[in-house]
Design an enzyme around this catalytic site. Structure first.
Site, mmCIF file in Angstrom:
data_model
loop_
_atom_site.group_PDB
_atom_site.id
_atom_site.type_symbol
_atom_site.label_atom_id
_atom_site.label_comp_id
_atom_site.label_asym_id
_atom_site.label_seq_id
_atom_site.Cartn_x
_atom_site.Cartn_y
_atom_site.Cartn_z
ATOM 1 N N LYS A 7 5.940 0.863 -10.098
ATOM 2 C CA LYS A 7 4.719 0.242 -10.598
ATOM 3 C C LYS A 7 4.956 -1.250 -10.839
ATOM 4 O O LYS A 7 5.962 -1.646 -11.433
ATOM 5 C CB LYS A 7 4.276 0.908 -11.902
ATOM 6 C CG LYS A 7 3.769 2.333 -11.725
ATOM 7 C CD LYS A 7 2.427 2.365 -11.018
ATOM 8 C CE LYS A 7 1.847 3.769 -11.001
ATOM 9 N NZ LYS A 7 0.506 3.810 -10.403
ATOM 10 N N ASP A 36 -5.402 3.236 -2.062
ATOM 11 C CA ASP A 36 -5.517 4.347 -3.013
ATOM 12 C C ASP A 36 -6.891 4.309 -3.665
ATOM 13 O O ASP A 36 -7.812 5.029 -3.272
ATOM 14 C CB ASP A 36 -4.403 4.256 -4.054
ATOM 15 C CG ASP A 36 -4.498 5.367 -5.115
ATOM 16 O OD1 ASP A 36 -5.328 6.281 -4.964
ATOM 17 O OD2 ASP A 36 -3.743 5.309 -6.095
ATOM 18 N N LYS A 96 -5.630 11.889 -3.088
ATOM 19 C CA LYS A 96 -5.408 12.782 -4.219
ATOM 20 C C LYS A 96 -6.509 13.829 -4.204
ATOM 21 O O LYS A 96 -7.699 13.492 -4.114
ATOM 22 C CB LYS A 96 -5.419 11.991 -5.529
ATOM 23 C CG LYS A 96 -4.346 10.904 -5.574
ATOM 24 C CD LYS A 96 -4.399 10.062 -6.833
ATOM 25 C CE LYS A 96 -3.315 8.990 -6.806
ATOM 26 N NZ LYS A 96 -3.329 8.101 -7.982
ATOM 27 N N ASP A 102 3.317 -0.219 -6.243
ATOM 28 C CA ASP A 102 1.919 0.111 -6.520
ATOM 29 C C ASP A 102 1.389 -0.847 -7.577
ATOM 30 O O ASP A 102 1.867 -0.858 -8.713
ATOM 31 C CB ASP A 102 1.825 1.553 -7.020
ATOM 32 C CG ASP A 102 0.396 1.996 -7.298
ATOM 33 O OD1 ASP A 102 -0.543 1.230 -6.990
ATOM 34 O OD2 ASP A 102 0.217 3.114 -7.827
ATOM 35 N N GLU A 145 1.026 -0.283 -2.276
ATOM 36 C CA GLU A 145 -0.149 0.528 -2.555
ATOM 37 C C GLU A 145 -1.169 -0.262 -3.364
ATOM 38 O O GLU A 145 -0.845 -0.808 -4.415
ATOM 39 C CB GLU A 145 0.284 1.780 -3.314
ATOM 40 C CG GLU A 145 -0.821 2.775 -3.599
ATOM 41 C CD GLU A 145 -0.271 4.042 -4.237
ATOM 42 O OE1 GLU A 145 -0.986 4.616 -5.099
ATOM 43 O OE2 GLU A 145 0.856 4.456 -3.905
#
Length: 324
Positions: A109, A190, A214, A139, A165
């Protein structure tokens, strides 16, 4: 067409739990979810607390699919998994990676509010130092603007990134960043897929090299499979900080995709200090086997939410159900 059970049937099957986190993730130290003991399998309804009712309804559709319809037939029985490193100090990276089994791929992250690019570089660098042969992906959750993203990804590319991401928020910005980088770092979408009114817009705009999908935010495994097929891009399956019951839906999606070229982000149970399954769905030898998962009464009781939080979730269930 998915047959939606009555609100009364869902309420009768529902349990609300509060699961403690090992480390702060997405700004939270506890994860609340509602679980259903459905006729097909256990299912999870866990939209984050800030999500509105329309978005929550898609998560409920996914839970209904899992619990009342079941999952599509798998085409593989083992799913490679990435480890996840939250936006922590570099000194904490080793301990976090130690909670994961046989790490071959790591998602780091970055762009956390209040942190600098130098801190991001130090965190990614710590991962690369500890795991010189691992695939590393970052991400940003859409937190950079286009100029910041290009500058940051050029700097972070020295660590050999697999992809970045959601570096920026909008599809137009994603396309601009991808053009500016000219293949130096691949771009994965995403939020531009799972939170968009049109989840295929990012593919039509040429704004991404791959999709992160997801099951729950897209309305279930079957809907996610349709989106990947229509987009025509490689896909990475990820989770939304789910319990083992929720991770089972992600495993079902990854197992049903025609191709699975990337490790999946389904290892977040390792970030939790509690779970609802006696045998948690965590990676072994760097991957997850396709298997059924059930919540156990003792763990449901141990992590049961307070009466006030239970009432809050039952009211949210009522509103989301009305939108299905």
């Amino acid at each position: 067409m998915l047959s939606v059970p009555s609100l009364e049937e869902l309420q009768a099957a529902a349990h609300v739990v509060t699961l403690p986190m090992r480390v702060k993730f997405r700004g939270i130290t506890e994860r609340e979810v509602m679980l259903f003991d459905g006729p097909a399998s256990w299912a999870e309804f866990g939209p984050f607390l800030e999500y509105d009712d329309a978005e929550a309804a898609r998560w409920l559709a996914s839970a209904v699919e899992a619990g009342w319809q079941g999952f599509p037939e798998p085409v593989r029985d083992w799913i490679p998994i990435n480890a996840t490193v939250p936006a922590v100090d570099p000194s904490e990276v080793a301990a976090i990676l130690g909670a994961f089994d046989a790490v071959h791929t790591v998602k780091v992250k970055v762009a956390e509010p209040g942190q600098s690019l130098a801190e991001d570089a130090a965190r990614v660098g710590a991962v690369r130092h500890l795991l010189p042969a691992a695939q590393i992906r970052v991400d940003a959750n859409g937190a950079w603007d286009a100029d910041q993203a290009v500058r940051a990804l050029r700097m972070l590319s020295v660590f050999g990134l697999e992809y970045a991401e959601q570096p920026v928020a909008s599809v137009a910005q994603m396309a601009a960043v991808r053009r500016a980088l000219k293949g130096l770092v691949l771009i994965a979408a995403d939020e531009s897929v799972r939170k968009a009114t049109d989840p295929l817009a990012v593919a039509r705009a040429g704004a991404a090299d791959l999709l992160v999908v997801k099951a729950a935010p897209l309305g279930g495994v079957r809907r996610a499979l349709e989106i990947v097929a229509e987009a025509g891009l490689p896909a990475v399956v990820s989770s939304a900080l789910d319990s083992s019951v929720g991770i089972r839906a992600g495993v079902a999606l990854a197992a049903a995709l025609p191709a699975l070229p990337y490790a999946c982000g389904l290892g977040t149970v390792s970030l939790m200090a509690g779970d609802v399954a006696a045998e948690s769905l965590v990676a072994v030898s760097g991957g997850l086997s396709v298997r059924e998962v059930a919540a156990t009464p003792a763990l449901l009781a141990k992590f049961a939410a307070t009466p006030g939080r239970r009432d809050w979730w039952f009211e949210r269930l009522r509103r989301a159900h009305a939108l299905l």
